[in-house]
Motif scaffolding. Structure first.
Motif, PDB file in Angstrom:
ATOM      1  N   SER A 197       0.887   4.111  -2.764  1.00  0.00           N
ATOM      2  CA  SER A 197       0.545   5.447  -2.286  1.00  0.00           C
ATOM      3  C   SER A 197       1.623   6.460  -2.670  1.00  0.00           C
ATOM      4  CB  SER A 197       0.369   5.426  -0.761  1.00  0.00           C
ATOM      5  OG  SER A 197       0.134   6.723  -0.264  1.00  0.00           O
TER       6      SER A 197
ATOM      7  N   ASN B 185      -3.412  10.469  -0.579  1.00  0.00           N
ATOM      8  CA  ASN B 185      -2.873  10.778  -1.900  1.00  0.00           C
ATOM      9  C   ASN B 185      -3.888  11.615  -2.675  1.00  0.00           C
ATOM     10  OD1 ASN B 185      -4.760   8.986  -3.199  1.00  0.00           O
ATOM     11  ND2 ASN B 185      -3.402   7.267  -2.766  1.00  0.00           N
TER      12      ASN B 185
ATOM     13  N   GLY C 203       1.170  10.143  -2.044  1.00  0.00           N
ATOM     14  CA  GLY C 203       0.836  10.000  -0.633  1.00  0.00           C
ATOM     15  C   GLY C 203       2.057   9.921   0.266  1.00  0.00           C
TER      16      GLY C 203
ATOM     17  N   SER D 187       3.350   7.871   3.705  1.00  0.00           N
ATOM     18  CA  SER D 187       3.032   6.732   4.562  1.00  0.00           C
ATOM     19  C   SER D 187       3.950   6.677   5.778  1.00  0.00           C
ATOM     20  CB  SER D 187       3.169   5.422   3.771  1.00  0.00           C
ATOM     21  OG  SER D 187       2.298   5.402   2.660  1.00  0.00           O
TER      22      SER D 187
ATOM     23  N   ARG E 203       0.831  -1.207   0.000  1.00  0.00           N
ATOM     24  CA  ARG E 203       0.000   0.000   0.000  1.00  0.00           C
ATOM     25  C   ARG E 203       0.866   1.257   0.000  1.00  0.00           C
ATOM     26  NH1 ARG E 203      -3.047  -1.266   3.944  1.00  0.00           N
ATOM     27  NH2 ARG E 203      -1.910  -0.209   5.595  1.00  0.00           N
TER      28      ARG E 203
END
Length: 210
Positions: free
Chosen positions: A117, A166, A122, A124, A113
């Protein structure tokens, strides 16, 4: 196809991470390195979408490698791996503009993920990592006024970025198009004179938007 560079000096750990990453049919580890210098050399000879770097490696660690890679290959996303809970490593990595800091003993789903992302802009952070970073970002910080030139929509987008969303996730939450989110994010960066989404996320946290 998402091409990943994996830099980790411990062979068994690297092999395990590769197996985890490639459980996703769209992601392939197309380059492996045992230290930062090897990672840089690989990037000079082939293209990668994401570099996953261990923070602690011999000859050149992940932090030093990330500095070089961010400068020479700004389009490539970088994720850091660590087993250390020392927030200074994480803070230093975030200031460089990496797309996330993950624990080596994290689960497969989180790692995959995070890679996807990162490609979507994004940020994380594992819960345990965030728990170390947040208090440091907020310590000694009084209520700092938000830049008055930011519009309500820009503040809403900034808040979402601070939560690690994101562009697609921001668009869905705020009922905007992905293109609008990208344009507005660029405008926010210009207004705040910041370099990337990681710095925007830190700004949002420091200004208590999240």
């Amino acid at each position: 196809m998402i091409k990943v560079l994996l830099a980790e000096d411990q062979v068994m750990v690297r092999q395990g991470l590769k197996v985890m990453i490639e459980t996703d049919e769209d992601i392939f580890v197309t380059g492996e390195a045992t230290n930062g210098k090897e990672a840089i050399r690989l990037c000079e000879s082939q293209r990668f979408d994401v570099a996953v770097l261990d923070i602690r490696m011999p000859e050149m660690d992940g932090i030093e490698a990330a500095k070089v890679l961010r400068s020479r290959f700004p389009e490539m996303k970088i994720l850091m791996l660590t087993t250390f809970d020392d927030h200074q490593y994480v803070m230093e990595a975030l200031k460089l503009g990496v797309s996330g800091c993950m624990l080596k003993d994290g689960d497969t789903e989180s790692l995959i993920r995070s890679i996807k992302s990162a490609l979507n802009g994004g940020l994380s952070l594992e819960d345990q990592v965030a728990a170390k970073v947040m208090p440091v970002l907020l310590q000694h910080e009084e209520a700092i006024p938000i830049d008055p030139t930011l519009t309500p929509r820009e503040i809403a987008i900034l808040k979402c970025i601070g939560e690690g969303l994101n562009n697609k996730e921001v668009a869905e939450r705020l009922g905007l198009s992905v293109g609008t989110v990208k344009n507005q994010t660029s405008q926010i960066l210009d207004k705040l004179a910041l370099r990337d989404r990681t710095q925007l996320a830190i700004y949002a946290i420091r200004h208590r938007l999240v």
